[in-house]
Design a protein around this motif. Structure first.
Motif, PDB file in Angstrom:
ATOM      1  N   LEU A  15       0.874  -1.165   0.000  1.00 16.36           N
ATOM      2  CA  LEU A  15       0.000   0.000   0.000  1.00 16.36           C
ATOM      3  C   LEU A  15       0.908   1.211   0.000  1.00 16.36           C
ATOM      4  N   PHE A  16       0.954   1.942  -1.099  1.00 21.12           N
ATOM      5  CA  PHE A  16       1.858   3.087  -1.252  1.00 21.12           C
ATOM      6  C   PHE A  16       3.295   2.690  -0.918  1.00 21.12           C
ATOM      7  N   SER A  17       3.728   1.552  -1.395  1.00 21.02           N
ATOM      8  CA  SER A  17       5.088   1.020  -1.233  1.00 21.02           C
ATOM      9  C   SER A  17       5.382   0.491   0.171  1.00 21.02           C
ATOM     10  N   TYR A  18       4.388   0.417   1.036  1.00 28.94           N
ATOM     11  CA  TYR A  18       4.583  -0.149   2.372  1.00 28.94           C
ATOM     12  C   TYR A  18       4.012  -1.568   2.382  1.00 28.94           C
ATOM     13  N   PRO A  19       4.721  -2.524   2.967  1.00 27.83           N
ATOM     14  CA  PRO A  19       4.295  -3.924   2.891  1.00 27.83           C
ATOM     15  C   PRO A  19       3.013  -4.219   3.682  1.00 27.83           C
ATOM     16  N   VAL A  20       2.112  -4.949   3.033  1.00 27.70           N
ATOM     17  CA  VAL A  20       0.840  -5.355   3.628  1.00 27.70           C
ATOM     18  C   VAL A  20       1.008  -6.732   4.247  1.00 27.70           C
ATOM     19  N   GLU A  21       0.478  -6.898   5.456  1.00 29.34           N
ATOM     20  CA  GLU A  21       0.537  -8.194   6.143  1.00 29.34           C
ATOM     21  C   GLU A  21      -0.744  -8.988   5.960  1.00 29.34           C
ATOM     22  N   LEU A  22      -1.896  -8.330   6.021  1.00 30.49           N
ATOM     23  CA  LEU A  22      -3.168  -9.036   6.041  1.00 30.49           C
ATOM     24  C   LEU A  22      -4.244  -8.207   5.372  1.00 30.49           C
ATOM     25  N   LYS A  41       4.274  -4.633  10.806  1.00 30.56           N
ATOM     26  CA  LYS A  41       4.784  -3.767  11.859  1.00 30.56           C
ATOM     27  C   LYS A  41       5.849  -2.852  11.276  1.00 30.56           C
ATOM     28  N   ILE A  42       5.788  -1.589  11.630  1.00 29.50           N
ATOM     29  CA  ILE A  42       6.709  -0.610  11.064  1.00 29.50           C
ATOM     30  C   ILE A  42       7.999  -0.583  11.864  1.00 29.50           C
ATOM     31  N   GLN A  43       7.879  -0.437  13.155  1.00 32.35           N
ATOM     32  CA  GLN A  43       9.063  -0.386  14.018  1.00 32.35           C
ATOM     33  C   GLN A  43       9.440  -1.809  14.400  1.00 32.35           C
ATOM     34  N   GLU A  44      10.537  -2.288  13.894  1.00 30.21           N
ATOM     35  CA  GLU A  44      10.967  -3.654  14.172  1.00 30.21           C
ATOM     36  C   GLU A  44      11.982  -3.727  15.314  1.00 30.21           C
ATOM     37  N   THR A  45      12.726  -2.653  15.523  1.00 29.38           N
ATOM     38  CA  THR A  45      13.747  -2.653  16.573  1.00 29.38           C
ATOM     39  C   THR A  45      13.702  -1.321  17.326  1.00 29.38           C
ATOM     40  N   ASN A  46      14.430  -1.247  18.403  1.00 34.41           N
ATOM     41  CA  ASN A  46      14.500  -0.005  19.169  1.00 34.41           C
ATOM     42  C   ASN A  46      15.182   1.116  18.400  1.00 34.41           C
ATOM     43  N   THR A  47      15.909   0.795  17.345  1.00 37.18           N
ATOM     44  CA  THR A  47      16.575   1.832  16.553  1.00 37.18           C
ATOM     45  C   THR A  47      15.639   2.429  15.501  1.00 37.18           C
ATOM     46  N   ASP A  48      14.457   1.826  15.307  1.00 34.40           N
ATOM     47  CA  ASP A  48      13.496   2.319  14.318  1.00 34.40           C
ATOM     48  C   ASP A  48      12.536   3.350  14.893  1.00 34.40           C
ATOM     49  N   TRP A  53       5.439   6.780  12.811  1.00 31.63           N
ATOM     50  CA  TRP A  53       4.621   7.986  12.696  1.00 31.63           C
ATOM     51  C   TRP A  53       4.848   8.648  11.350  1.00 31.63           C
ATOM     52  N   ASP A  54       6.092   8.644  10.851  1.00 29.62           N
ATOM     53  CA  ASP A  54       6.384   9.207   9.532  1.00 29.62           C
ATOM     54  C   ASP A  54       5.649   8.431   8.434  1.00 29.62           C
ATOM     55  N   VAL A  55       5.621   7.107   8.549  1.00 31.17           N
ATOM     56  CA  VAL A  55       4.899   6.278   7.578  1.00 31.17           C
ATOM     57  C   VAL A  55       3.416   6.627   7.609  1.00 31.17           C
ATOM     58  N   PHE A  56       2.852   6.712   8.809  1.00 32.05           N
ATOM     59  CA  PHE A  56       1.438   7.061   8.955  1.00 32.05           C
ATOM     60  C   PHE A  56       1.143   8.409   8.300  1.00 32.05           C
ATOM     61  N   GLU A  57       1.947   9.418   8.595  1.00 27.03           N
ATOM     62  CA  GLU A  57       1.703  10.741   8.025  1.00 27.03           C
ATOM     63  C   GLU A  57       1.891  10.750   6.514  1.00 27.03           C
ATOM     64  N   ASN A  58       2.803   9.940   5.997  1.00 29.52           N
ATOM     65  CA  ASN A  58       2.992   9.834   4.553  1.00 29.52           C
ATOM     66  C   ASN A  58       1.752   9.227   3.893  1.00 29.52           C
ATOM     67  N   ILE A  59       1.215   8.153   4.467  1.00 30.01           N
ATOM     68  CA  ILE A  59       0.002   7.537   3.926  1.00 30.01           C
ATOM     69  C   ILE A  59      -1.166   8.508   4.036  1.00 30.01           C
ATOM     70  N   GLU A  60      -1.269   9.203   5.159  1.00 26.34           N
ATOM     71  CA  GLU A  60      -2.331  10.192   5.358  1.00 26.34           C
ATOM     72  C   GLU A  60      -2.269  11.274   4.278  1.00 26.34           C
ATOM     73  N   ALA A  61      -1.073  11.753   3.976  1.00 22.42           N
ATOM     74  CA  ALA A  61      -0.897  12.778   2.938  1.00 22.42           C
ATOM     75  C   ALA A  61      -1.313  12.254   1.562  1.00 22.42           C
ATOM     76  N   LYS A  62      -0.991  10.997   1.280  1.00 24.74           N
ATOM     77  CA  LYS A  62      -1.372  10.414  -0.020  1.00 24.74           C
ATOM     78  C   LYS A  62      -2.889  10.275  -0.125  1.00 24.74           C
ATOM     79  N   SER A 110      -3.138   0.692   9.813  1.00 23.71           N
ATOM     80  CA  SER A 110      -4.125  -0.124   9.110  1.00 23.71           C
ATOM     81  C   SER A 110      -5.111   0.788   8.398  1.00 23.71           C
ATOM     82  N   VAL A 111      -5.738   0.239   7.366  1.00 22.90           N
ATOM     83  CA  VAL A 111      -6.725   0.965   6.574  1.00 22.90           C
ATOM     84  C   VAL A 111      -7.996   0.127   6.549  1.00 22.90           C
TER      85      VAL A 111
END
Length: 127
Positions: A15-22, A41-48, A53-62, A110-111
Motif C-alpha cells: 500500500l503506497f510502497s509499504y508492505p501489507v501483512e493481512l 509492523k513498522i518499528q521492528e527494533t529499538n533503533t526504528d 509515525w512518519d509512515v502514517f503521516e505519509n500515507i495520510e498525505a497520499k 491499518s486501513v
C-alpha cells in the motif's frame, strides 16, 4: 455474514510502497461491506523509533491527495499515541488507523474501507 482473509504473497502486497501483512474482507448479504488492510509492523527494533509515525503521516498525505482533506480525527491519547483519521464519502468511509504498542512491541498502521450503510447499522442508537 462471512469473513475472508487473503494471503498477500500472491497480490496486493503493498500500500503506497509499504508492505501489507493481512487483508480481511467482510461480506454481508452477498455484498462486500468492509475491507481491512493491516500493514506489517513498522518499528521492528529499538533503533526504528519514530519512523512509524512518519509512515502514517505519509500515507495520510497520499489519501489527502486522492480524496481531499480528511473528515475528522479520532481522539489521540498522549500516552498511547494512537490516532484514527477518517474520510467520509457518499457511500463509504475510509479509516486510517495508527497504533503504537510501545518501544518493545513497535507500531502498525491499518486501513479500513466500510460501506456507509453497514457502518451506520453497527452504531447503537443512544438517542
Amino acid at each position: 455474514m462471512h469473513q475472508y482473509w487473503f494471503d498477500t504473497s500472491y497480490c496486493c502486497d503493498e500500500l503506497f510502497s509499504y508492505p501489507v501483512e493481512l487483508i480481511n474482507v467482510l461480506v454481508k448479504n452477498d455484498k462486500i461491506v468492509r475491507i481491512h488492510i493491516d500493514l506489517h509492523k513498522i518499528q521492528e527494533t529499538n533503533t526504528d523509533l519514530g519512523i512509524g509515525w512518519d509512515v502514517f503521516e505519509n500515507i495520510e498525505a497520499k489519501f489527502n491527495t486522492l480524496f481531499g482533506k480528511f473528515h475528522g480525527i479520532g481522539p489521540q491519547q498522549k500516552k498511547s499515541y494512537n490516532r484514527l483519521t477518517r474520510w467520509k464519502g457518499n457511500k463509504t468511509i475510509l479509516d486510517l488507523n495508527y497504533q503504537y504498542y510501545g518501544v518493545i512491541n513497535g507500531d502498525r498502521a491499518s486501513v479500513t474501507i466500510t460501506d456507509l450503510s453497514y457502518f451506520m447499522g453497527t452504531l447503537d442508537s443512544g438517542f
